[in-house]
Design a protein around this motif. Structure first.
Motif, PDB file in Angstrom:
ATOM      1  N   ALA A  68       0.892  -1.097   0.159  1.00 15.20           N
ATOM      2  CA  ALA A  68       0.075   0.021   0.065  1.00 15.20           C
ATOM      3  C   ALA A  68       0.915   1.168   0.028  1.00 15.20           C
ATOM      4  N   ASN A  69       2.136   1.345   0.918  1.00 12.63           N
ATOM      5  CA  ASN A  69       2.835   2.343   0.843  1.00 12.63           C
ATOM      6  C   ASN A  69       3.460   2.557  -0.445  1.00 12.63           C
ATOM      7  N   VAL A  70       4.125   1.498  -0.985  1.00 15.31           N
ATOM      8  CA  VAL A  70       4.648   1.710  -2.370  1.00 15.31           C
ATOM      9  C   VAL A  70       3.819   1.941  -3.314  1.00 15.31           C
ATOM     10  N   ASP A  71       2.451   1.635  -3.646  1.00 20.26           N
ATOM     11  CA  ASP A  71       1.478   1.808  -4.416  1.00 20.26           C
ATOM     12  C   ASP A  71       1.062   3.284  -4.558  1.00 20.26           C
ATOM     13  N   GLN A  72       1.284   4.035  -3.304  1.00 21.09           N
ATOM     14  CA  GLN A  72       1.178   5.354  -3.377  1.00 21.09           C
ATOM     15  C   GLN A  72       1.911   6.151  -4.272  1.00 21.09           C
ATOM     16  N   TRP A  73       3.168   5.841  -4.227  1.00 13.71           N
ATOM     17  CA  TRP A  73       4.382   6.451  -4.964  1.00 13.71           C
ATOM     18  C   TRP A  73       4.913   5.935  -6.224  1.00 13.71           C
ATOM     19  N   ILE A  74       4.725   4.716  -6.525  1.00 20.99           N
ATOM     20  CA  ILE A  74       5.255   4.366  -7.624  1.00 20.99           C
ATOM     21  C   ILE A  74       4.792   4.778  -9.220  1.00 20.99           C
ATOM     22  N   PHE A  78       8.353  -1.008 -11.119  1.00 20.15           N
ATOM     23  CA  PHE A  78       8.483  -2.421 -10.806  1.00 20.15           C
ATOM     24  C   PHE A  78       8.515  -2.596  -9.218  1.00 20.15           C
ATOM     25  N   ILE A  79       7.791  -3.761  -8.767  1.00 16.15           N
ATOM     26  CA  ILE A  79       7.853  -4.524  -7.410  1.00 16.15           C
ATOM     27  C   ILE A  79       8.166  -5.596  -7.725  1.00 16.15           C
ATOM     28  N   LEU A  80       9.087  -5.947  -6.748  1.00 12.71           N
ATOM     29  CA  LEU A  80       9.240  -7.527  -6.538  1.00 12.71           C
ATOM     30  C   LEU A  80       9.120  -7.973  -5.178  1.00 12.71           C
ATOM     31  N   PHE A  81       8.292  -8.818  -4.677  1.00 10.00           N
ATOM     32  CA  PHE A  81       7.947  -9.522  -3.395  1.00 10.00           C
ATOM     33  C   PHE A  81       8.945 -10.770  -3.138  1.00 10.00           C
ATOM     34  N   ASP A  82       9.924 -10.552  -2.305  1.00 10.48           N
ATOM     35  CA  ASP A  82      10.692 -11.953  -1.911  1.00 10.48           C
ATOM     36  C   ASP A  82       9.727 -12.716  -1.429  1.00 10.48           C
ATOM     37  N   TYR A 111      -1.698  -3.563 -12.416  1.00 10.55           N
ATOM     38  CA  TYR A 111      -0.423  -4.058 -12.378  1.00 10.55           C
ATOM     39  C   TYR A 111      -0.394  -5.238 -13.310  1.00 10.55           C
ATOM     40  N   ARG A 112       0.878  -5.608 -14.020  1.00 14.54           N
ATOM     41  CA  ARG A 112       1.132  -6.839 -14.678  1.00 14.54           C
ATOM     42  C   ARG A 112       2.076  -7.853 -14.139  1.00 14.54           C
ATOM     43  N   LEU A 113       1.938  -8.880 -14.227  1.00 11.91           N
ATOM     44  CA  LEU A 113       3.104  -9.887 -13.709  1.00 11.91           C
ATOM     45  C   LEU A 113       4.179  -9.720 -14.997  1.00 11.91           C
ATOM     46  N   VAL A 114       5.247  -9.524 -14.487  1.00 12.39           N
ATOM     47  CA  VAL A 114       6.354  -9.450 -15.525  1.00 12.39           C
ATOM     48  C   VAL A 114       6.863 -11.042 -15.615  1.00 12.39           C
ATOM     49  N   PHE A 115       7.303 -11.518 -14.578  1.00 14.10           N
ATOM     50  CA  PHE A 115       7.477 -13.044 -14.319  1.00 14.10           C
ATOM     51  C   PHE A 115       7.795 -13.430 -12.989  1.00 14.10           C
ATOM     52  N   LYS A 116       7.586 -14.835 -12.614  1.00 10.69           N
ATOM     53  CA  LYS A 116       7.692 -15.173 -11.408  1.00 10.69           C
ATOM     54  C   LYS A 116       9.189 -15.508 -11.112  1.00 10.69           C
ATOM     55  N   THR A 117       9.948 -15.375  -9.958  1.00  9.71           N
ATOM     56  CA  THR A 117      11.227 -15.654 -10.110  1.00  9.71           C
ATOM     57  C   THR A 117      11.815 -16.828  -9.353  1.00  9.71           C
ATOM     58  N   PRO A 118      10.809 -17.542  -8.869  1.00 10.97           N
ATOM     59  CA  PRO A 118       9.363 -17.483  -8.604  1.00 10.97           C
ATOM     60  C   PRO A 118       8.558 -16.792  -7.904  1.00 10.97           C
ATOM     61  N   HIS A 119       9.201 -15.810  -7.213  1.00  9.77           N
ATOM     62  CA  HIS A 119       8.606 -14.989  -6.522  1.00  9.77           C
ATOM     63  C   HIS A 119       8.048 -13.834  -7.562  1.00  9.77           C
ATOM     64  N   TYR A 120       6.865 -13.260  -7.246  1.00  8.84           N
ATOM     65  CA  TYR A 120       6.120 -12.247  -8.031  1.00  8.84           C
ATOM     66  C   TYR A 120       6.732 -11.180  -8.146  1.00  8.84           C
ATOM     67  N   PHE A 121       6.744 -10.722  -9.626  1.00 12.49           N
ATOM     68  CA  PHE A 121       7.468  -9.589 -10.098  1.00 12.49           C
ATOM     69  C   PHE A 121       6.568  -8.809 -11.013  1.00 12.49           C
ATOM     70  N   PHE A 122       6.103  -7.548 -10.499  1.00  9.95           N
ATOM     71  CA  PHE A 122       4.965  -6.827 -11.272  1.00  9.95           C
ATOM     72  C   PHE A 122       5.707  -5.601 -11.766  1.00  9.95           C
ATOM     73  N   GLN A 123       5.030  -5.174 -12.675  1.00  8.70           N
ATOM     74  CA  GLN A 123       5.041  -3.673 -13.411  1.00  8.70           C
ATOM     75  C   GLN A 123       3.879  -3.100 -13.113  1.00  8.70           C
ATOM     76  N   ARG A 124       4.059  -1.890 -12.786  1.00  8.43           N
ATOM     77  CA  ARG A 124       2.708  -0.857 -12.884  1.00  8.43           C
ATOM     78  C   ARG A 124       2.275  -0.225 -13.927  1.00  8.43           C
ATOM     79  N   LEU A 125       1.109  -0.596 -14.609  1.00 13.35           N
ATOM     80  CA  LEU A 125       0.939  -0.018 -15.878  1.00 13.35           C
ATOM     81  C   LEU A 125       0.414   1.243 -16.202  1.00 13.35           C
ATOM     82  N   ARG A 126      -0.520   1.758 -15.045  1.00  8.55           N
ATOM     83  CA  ARG A 126      -0.899   3.115 -15.199  1.00  8.55           C
ATOM     84  C   ARG A 126      -1.241   3.709 -14.002  1.00  8.55           C
TER      85      ARG A 126
END
Ligand code: SAM
Length: 255
Positions: free
Chosen positions: A202-208, A213-217, A240-255
């Motif tokens: 929620a905090n990152v979402d306010q400013w991204i 990109f956001i990666l969740f370990d 958000y779109r999933l860029v790929f799994k690293t296997p952890h989720y790695f997203f890109q903000r679209l708009r």
């Protein structure tokens, strides 16, 4: 030859094909090639303590995010421990000549470690906390020369409260860090409970920024951490779109 390969692919059961595509999208494969042949990253993983191995998918996500980094916005790492991921990110910023501001936050307090490790070592002790912070600083100063981040000793929630009010804070290297503004890439690797990960998001979402990109370990399916519940919720978020799994989720903000 290609026809034969295509035939082979067409003969695979669709479910297996889907699983294979999901595992290795083109963006992952490209980063994988770059990282696998990067001498410095491979060397750092052997000399700095941490959980990242040279083949770890998260390093592919760092590479992708930094090579494609939006020009505006900071890089934020939540949870650095001894600074292995921090130094890899700093190195990739130098490699791709990215001058975005870079911040990390970590309290270096491990009080929740209630049981002695192996019944022998107390990782919740002040001595271990002091060791981790000291080694983090040494690792940054040794392996990242002038590229290391502003490092704030704080829980992520407190860090973002200061981010919101554009505070000037003293960092662990005794420099003044000016917090606030847009975020281009966030690596979330602090507390892995649902509540903490959700707050970090929620905090990152306010400013991204769009394109950021956001990666969740520790968010991989079935890995047992609650971060994966948050990642699955973001899969339903159309911004958000999933860029790929690293296997952890790695997203890109679209708009
Ligand atoms: C798994 S380690 C980080 C490893 C590091 N990112 C790496 O890959 O080298 C997790 C770190 O998160 C820190 N941490 C735990 N809770 C946190 C929170 N709420 N905010 C920020 N950092 C936190 C811990 O002190 C610990 O150093």
């Amino acid at each position: 030859m290609n026809n034969l390969k295509n035939l082979g692919v067409r003969l695979l059961p669709p479910i297996l094909l889907d699983a294979l595509r999901q595992m290795r999208p083109a963006e992952f494969v490209k980063s994988d090639k770059i990282v696998a042949s990067d001498e410095y990253i491979n060397w750092l993983c052997t000399v700095v303590g941490g959980w990242l191995t040279p083949r770890h998918g998260n390093i592919r996500a760092f590479e992708h995010a930094i090579r494609n980094l939006p020009p505006q916005g900071a890089i934020i790492e939540i949870g650095s421990f001894l600074g292995l991921s921090t130094n890899i990110i700093a190195y990739l910023m130098a490699k791709y000549t990215k001058h975005n501001p870079f911040f990390i936050c970590d309290p270096w307090i491990f009080e929740e470690t209630d049981k002695k490790i192996g019944g022998y070592f107390d990782a919740g002790s002040p001595a271990f906390s002091n060791y981790a912070q000291t080694v983090f600083k040494l690792n940054c100063q040794t392996f990242s020369q002038n590229h290391y981040p502003f490092a704030i000793k704080a829980l992520s929630d407190d860090f973002f409260a200061q981010w919101k009010v554009t505070a000037n804070l003293n960092d662990v290297f005794d420099r003044t860090a000016s917090l606030g503004g847009a975020i281009a890439f966030a690596y979330i690797d602090g507390a892995h409970t649902y509540e903490a990960t959700q707050k970090d998001f929620a905090n990152v979402d306010q400013w991204i920024v769009p394109g950021g990109f956001i990666l969740f370990d520790d968010s991989a399916d079935g890995c047992g951490y609650e971060s994966s519940i948050v990642a699955k919720e973001i899969m339903q978020n159309s911004r958000y779109r999933l860029v790929f799994k690293t296997p952890h989720y790695f997203f890109q903000r679209l708009r």
